[in-house]
Design a protein around this motif. Structure first.
Motif, mmCIF file in Angstrom:
data_model
loop_
_atom_site.group_PDB
_atom_site.id
_atom_site.type_symbol
_atom_site.label_atom_id
_atom_site.label_comp_id
_atom_site.label_asym_id
_atom_site.label_seq_id
_atom_site.Cartn_x
_atom_site.Cartn_y
_atom_site.Cartn_z
ATOM 1 N N MET A 109 0.804 -1.159 0.160
ATOM 2 C CA MET A 109 -0.160 0.232 -0.052
ATOM 3 C C MET A 109 1.099 1.189 -0.075
ATOM 4 N N THR A 110 0.483 2.222 -0.817
ATOM 5 C CA THR A 110 1.220 3.426 -0.705
ATOM 6 C C THR A 110 0.478 4.622 -0.261
ATOM 7 N N GLU A 111 0.936 5.733 0.120
ATOM 8 C CA GLU A 111 0.092 6.653 0.784
ATOM 9 C C GLU A 111 -0.018 8.010 0.218
ATOM 10 N N MET A 112 -1.401 8.519 0.401
ATOM 11 C CA MET A 112 -1.635 9.717 -0.024
ATOM 12 C C MET A 112 -1.719 10.693 1.226
ATOM 13 N N THR A 113 -1.719 11.971 0.904
ATOM 14 C CA THR A 113 -1.411 12.785 1.751
ATOM 15 C C THR A 113 -2.495 13.615 2.091
ATOM 16 N N ALA A 114 -3.153 14.018 3.380
ATOM 17 C CA ALA A 114 -4.253 14.789 3.422
ATOM 18 C C ALA A 114 -3.960 16.441 3.113
ATOM 19 N N ASP A 115 -4.756 17.019 2.428
ATOM 20 C CA ASP A 115 -4.691 18.310 2.196
ATOM 21 C C ASP A 115 -6.240 18.792 1.704
ATOM 22 N N ILE A 116 -6.633 20.139 2.508
ATOM 23 C CA ILE A 116 -7.843 20.480 2.454
ATOM 24 C C ILE A 116 -8.226 20.669 0.909
ATOM 25 N N LYS A 117 -7.177 20.923 0.003
ATOM 26 C CA LYS A 117 -7.534 21.131 -1.290
ATOM 27 C C LYS A 117 -7.987 19.699 -1.988
ATOM 28 N N TRP A 118 -7.585 18.763 -1.515
ATOM 29 C CA TRP A 118 -8.209 17.447 -2.069
ATOM 30 C C TRP A 118 -8.830 16.688 -0.973
ATOM 31 N N MET A 119 -10.066 17.024 -0.618
ATOM 32 C CA MET A 119 -10.891 16.808 0.562
ATOM 33 C C MET A 119 -11.084 15.051 0.658
ATOM 34 N N TRP A 120 -11.252 14.464 -0.601
ATOM 35 C CA TRP A 120 -11.373 13.165 -0.692
ATOM 36 C C TRP A 120 -10.300 12.276 -0.087
ATOM 37 N N LYS A 121 -9.102 12.987 0.085
ATOM 38 C CA LYS A 121 -7.882 12.214 0.676
ATOM 39 C C LYS A 121 -8.024 12.279 2.255
ATOM 40 N N ASN A 122 -8.667 13.361 2.681
ATOM 41 C CA ASN A 122 -8.560 13.386 4.183
ATOM 42 C C ASN A 122 -8.817 12.228 5.306
ATOM 43 N N GLU A 123 -9.640 11.329 4.544
ATOM 44 C CA GLU A 123 -10.118 10.153 5.143
ATOM 45 C C GLU A 123 -8.701 9.437 5.495
ATOM 46 N N LEU A 124 -7.989 9.491 4.882
ATOM 47 C CA LEU A 124 -6.538 8.273 4.958
ATOM 48 C C LEU A 124 -6.065 8.600 6.534
ATOM 49 N N TYR A 125 -6.139 9.854 6.776
ATOM 50 C CA TYR A 125 -5.334 10.397 7.872
ATOM 51 C C TYR A 125 -6.263 9.969 9.201
ATOM 52 N N THR A 126 -7.376 9.577 8.943
ATOM 53 C CA THR A 126 -8.204 9.271 10.341
ATOM 54 C C THR A 126 -8.234 7.631 10.410
ATOM 55 N N THR A 127 -7.556 6.851 9.523
ATOM 56 C CA THR A 127 -7.198 5.666 9.744
ATOM 57 C C THR A 127 -6.602 5.280 10.844
ATOM 58 N N LYS A 128 -6.730 4.180 11.738
ATOM 59 C CA LYS A 128 -5.651 3.997 12.729
ATOM 60 C C LYS A 128 -5.196 2.638 12.797
ATOM 61 N N SER A 129 -5.262 1.904 11.679
ATOM 62 C CA SER A 129 -4.731 0.539 11.729
ATOM 63 C C SER A 129 -4.528 0.062 10.307
ATOM 64 N N ALA A 130 -3.709 -0.943 10.245
ATOM 65 C CA ALA A 130 -3.456 -1.512 8.967
ATOM 66 C C ALA A 130 -4.788 -2.056 8.021
ATOM 67 N N PRO A 131 -5.668 -2.570 8.641
ATOM 68 C CA PRO A 131 -6.979 -2.897 7.714
ATOM 69 C C PRO A 131 -7.651 -1.880 7.523
ATOM 70 N N GLU A 132 -7.852 -0.874 8.329
ATOM 71 C CA GLU A 132 -8.622 0.190 8.128
ATOM 72 C C GLU A 132 -7.794 1.040 6.747
ATOM 73 N N GLU A 133 -6.616 1.245 6.711
ATOM 74 C CA GLU A 133 -6.008 1.839 5.709
ATOM 75 C C GLU A 133 -6.037 0.787 4.288
ATOM 76 N N LEU A 134 -6.046 -0.385 4.507
ATOM 77 C CA LEU A 134 -6.222 -1.242 3.392
ATOM 78 C C LEU A 134 -7.627 -1.100 2.873
ATOM 79 N N ALA A 135 -8.599 -0.676 3.746
ATOM 80 C CA ALA A 135 -9.850 -0.479 3.191
ATOM 81 C C ALA A 135 -9.996 0.899 2.534
ATOM 82 N N TYR A 136 -9.159 1.700 3.096
ATOM 83 C CA TYR A 136 -9.258 3.043 2.454
ATOM 84 C C TYR A 136 -9.015 3.106 0.726
ATOM 85 N N TYR A 137 -7.749 2.061 0.798
ATOM 86 C CA TYR A 137 -7.070 1.958 -0.589
ATOM 87 C C TYR A 137 -8.062 1.301 -1.665
#
Length: 219
Positions: A1-29
């Motif tokens: 899995m690679t990472e996208m960075t939260a930025d207010i300009k791209w609101m759809w990515k902000n969810e990534l930084y609310t994930t708190k575990s590897a399974p949650e991050e996997l579901a995000y991707y």
């Protein structure tokens, strides 16, 4: 899995930084895979794969070694295959395998016909993946390590995958380097004579942001 960075300009990515575990991050991707390349490349001007490869090439020139271009390579967090494409552009023409747990991300990578084998493991602290020990001449990991899931405690696991005398090229957001325990973990690996640090630099990441990029030799 690679990472996208939260930025207010791209609101759809902000969810990534609310994930708190590897399974949650996997579901995000899994949910966002179809948008990954157009957003990260076009909108964020992401340059990670190219910068990571250049760090390795610079080390070859500085230290007078050459990683054989027909060697076995493992792409940790292969995502949609951007890093695999960078490897091919750098003339790595041997077997490239992927460690990528997201089916939806990897479906994009498969269409590029780069990877010979895929491991689907999540990289978790203090747990070995199914990747055999000491099996790859070069291990790359681009935008994978963070303070949410693939933490500093996972550095030893990625190191385990490389052959003795092999190399690792690792690149990720400097925010995580600063906020996590990555420096301490890396120095522990050096003190234990597992690796030698060939380079450690701050490099471009996306739109003026910064990444840490380091190249290791496994002892």
């Amino acid at each position: 899995m690679t990472e996208m960075t939260a930025d207010i300009k791209w609101m759809w990515k902000n969810e990534l930084y609310t994930t708190k575990s590897a399974p949650e991050e996997l579901a995000y991707y899994e949910r966002t895979a179809k948008d990954y390349e157009p957003e990260f490349r076009r909108n964020l001007k992401y340059c990670g794969p190219e910068v990571c490869m250049q760090s390795l090439l610079d080390c070859e020139q500085q230290f007078g070694f050459t990683v054989p271009r027909n060697c076995r390579v493992l792409d940790v967090g292969a995502g949609t295959g951007l890093s695999g494409e960078a490897l091919r552009r750098a003339s790595f023409n041997g077997q490239i395998d992927a460690l990528e747990p997201s089916d939806n991300m990897f479906s994009h990578a498969q269409s590029k016909h780069i990877y010979s084998h895929r491991y689907t493991d999540l990289i978790l602290p203090n747990k070995e993946t199914s990747v055999p020990s000491c099996s790859y001449d070069l291990v790359i990991s681009i935008a994978v390590f963070n303070t949410r899931s693939t933490t500093s405690d996972c550095l030893s696991e990625v190191t385990r995958m490389a052959k003795h005398g092999g190399y690792l090229s690792i690149y990720f957001n400097k925010i995580h380097w600063d906020q996590g325990c990555f420096k301490d973990r890396l120095l522990e690996l050096v003190a234990e004579k597992h690796v030698q640090i060939l380079s450690l630099e701050y490099k471009p990441y996306y739109e003026g942001n910064v990444a840490v990029s380091f190249v290791l030799k496994k002892l």
